[in-house]
Design an enzyme around this catalytic site. Structure first.
Site, PDB file in Angstrom:
ATOM      1  CG  HIS A  73      -6.452  -0.447  -7.784  1.00  0.00           C
ATOM      2  ND1 HIS A  73      -7.060   0.484  -7.413  1.00  0.00           N
ATOM      3  CD2 HIS A  73      -6.082  -0.969  -6.677  1.00  0.00           C
ATOM      4  CE1 HIS A  73      -7.116   0.636  -6.276  1.00  0.00           C
ATOM      5  NE2 HIS A  73      -6.351  -0.258  -5.501  1.00  0.00           N
ATOM      6  CD  GLU A 121      -1.920  -3.565  -5.100  1.00  0.00           C
ATOM      7  OE1 GLU A 121      -2.814  -2.562  -4.775  1.00  0.00           O
ATOM      8  OE2 GLU A 121      -2.453  -4.736  -4.975  1.00  0.00           O
ATOM      9  CD  GLU A 175      -3.774   1.498  -4.732  1.00  0.00           C
ATOM     10  OE1 GLU A 175      -4.501   2.093  -4.199  1.00  0.00           O
ATOM     11  OE2 GLU A 175      -3.468   0.362  -4.666  1.00  0.00           O
ATOM     12  CG  HIS A 216      -2.384   0.556   0.964  1.00  0.00           C
ATOM     13  ND1 HIS A 216      -2.659   1.673   1.528  1.00  0.00           N
ATOM     14  CD2 HIS A 216      -3.261   0.083   0.041  1.00  0.00           C
ATOM     15  CE1 HIS A 216      -4.211   2.034   1.094  1.00  0.00           C
ATOM     16  NE2 HIS A 216      -4.302   1.027   0.042  1.00  0.00           N
TER      17      HIS A 216
END
Length: 416
Positions: A330, A254, A280, A230
């Site tokens: 995403h 990710e 994203e 994240h």
């Protein structure tokens, strides 16, 4: 030599003049036939425009923003123009696009995208590209409905019959439950990620690794589990954690670090054999260019509600293909976002897996169904979905905000 029969020649000319009438697709997707005239300017000139009459946005729980683009032909296109936590700002951005769009032909999708993106002068940014993304989705929905075909048919046709999707999971129990629902791929986060600090302790790394190992065990060796850092893990800790996770073969890592410094992500990618994923918080083809050129990630995750929409996603996928990178759209948002991702997945060769947090129950009339880890490629026109207005009625409005996160040890701001 047989003499030429002028009457026969004239008859043939009349026959072929009628037979080869100009054919144009009507807005209902039905072929209409019109006799050819030498004065006709072009086939395009025969088409009846689909004029945009109104843009309507409404917030939907828990944190979505839906868009309806209305037209004079009665066709309504759906989009999801949202930056999480900035629903009102995105709605205002759509409102600011109205003076340009009202009265325009909804079918000129790329032209409108270019005009709204480039004429703003200050290009890009998550608000503008999210507004454009939702608009793009809605205009493609209109065009598909007008022609009576799914969007992917207008982008080269289907490349697969089924589309793999993954579920979010934080515990072994949630993975077991998702498996019962048909999922074979999952994504989790780093345990207690916001408290990792700049350089995490050995205890933190070991506990985070053990937590992932438990989830991977629940998924089984034939199941895939990605892990999302994240962008909240520091570069110093990300390298340690990736190395510790390698024996458990995550589906992908990710956002191992925040994507604002692509060189650091590229450095981490070179230090591991695990696939690095990001996207994203990367917008348009121009944002993904650097990711690909520096080989910072081999799994690209454009969010079709942020990156520029369905067609921009198709362009990004084409760029990625040249680098042997794969696409995993995403989507932590709603059913319109999911439907958009499925349309992209259906027409690209380098698709990996589609994220989802709702299959549409309580939002659309026919929710998607997972079977053996996949959903069927949509068959309906446009996005292939219809909102369930009655079910949505009690979900209208929200005030969702991004969370505030601080380091417990000293109260300083941390990423989440």
């Amino acid at each position: 030599m047989t003499p030429i029969d002028d009457s026969s020649s004239n008859s043939r000319r009349k026959f072929f003049k009628k037979a080869f009438a100009s054919i144009a697709l009507s807005t209902t997707g039905i072929f209409s036939v019109k006799a050819f005239s030498s004065n006709s300017p072009s086939f395009a000139g025969e088409r009846e425009a689909i004029r945009i009459t109104r843009l309507e946005t409404f917030k939907v729980k828990p944190r979505f923003l839906f868009l309806k683009v209305h037209t004079d032909q009665g066709i309504v296109g759906l989009g999801e123009p949202i930056t999480e936590g900035r629903a009102d700002t995105c709605a205002a951005a759509i409102k600011e696009m109205e003076p340009y769009l009202i009265g325009k032909d909804a079918r000129s999708i790329i032209h409108h995208w270019q005009a709204l993106y480039r004429h703003s002068f200050y290009r890009g940014g998550p608000i503008l590209t999210s507004a454009l993304s939702g608009l793009d989705q809605a205009l493609w929905d209109i065009k598909g409905k007008a022609l009576g075909v799914p969007i992917y048919e207008l982008l080269g046709g289907p490349t697969r019959d089924r589309i793999r999707v993954y579920a979010h999971a934080r515990t072994a129990e949630s993975i077991k439950k998702a498996k019962e629902q048909g999922f074979t791929a999952f994504k989790t986060g780093v345990r207690n990620a916001t408290q990792s600090g700049v350089i995490a302790t050995q205890k933190f790394v070991e506990e985070a690794t053990a937590d992932f190992a438990e989830l991977k065990s629940a998924a089984g060796k034939d199941g895939d589990v990605g892990i999302d850092f994240h962008g909240a893990i520091s570069p110093q800790t990300a390298g340690l954690l990736i190395h510790a996770l390698e024996p458990y073969q995550p589906f992908f890592i990710e956002e191992p670090v925040n994507c604002q410094n692509v060189d650091i992500m590229a450095s981490l990618a070179r230090q591991t054999h695990l696939p690095i994923a990001t996207g994203e918080r990367v917008f348009t083809k121009w944002g993904f260019r650097e990711i690909l050129e520096k080989q910072a990630a081999s799994v690209l995750q454009p969010d079709l509600c942020h990156a520029g929409g369905i067609f921009e996603g198709r362009l990004i996928a084409g760029m990625a293909e040249a680098y042997y990178a794969t696409i995993a759209p995403h989507n932590p948002l709603g059913p319109i976002s999911l439907a958009s991702g499925l349309q992209l997945a259906a027409c690209i060769p380098n698709f990996l897996c589609q994220e989802q947090v709702t299959l549409g129950e309580g939002y659309i009339k026919t929710p998607f169904v997972v079977k053996n880890g996949h959903v069927e490629t949509p068959k309906g026109p446009g996005l292939g979905i219809e909102l369930d207005e009655d079910a949505i009625a009690d979900k209208l409005g929200h005030e969702w905000r991004n969370q505030e996160s601080y380091l417990n040890s000293d109260g300083s701001v941390v990423d989440w």
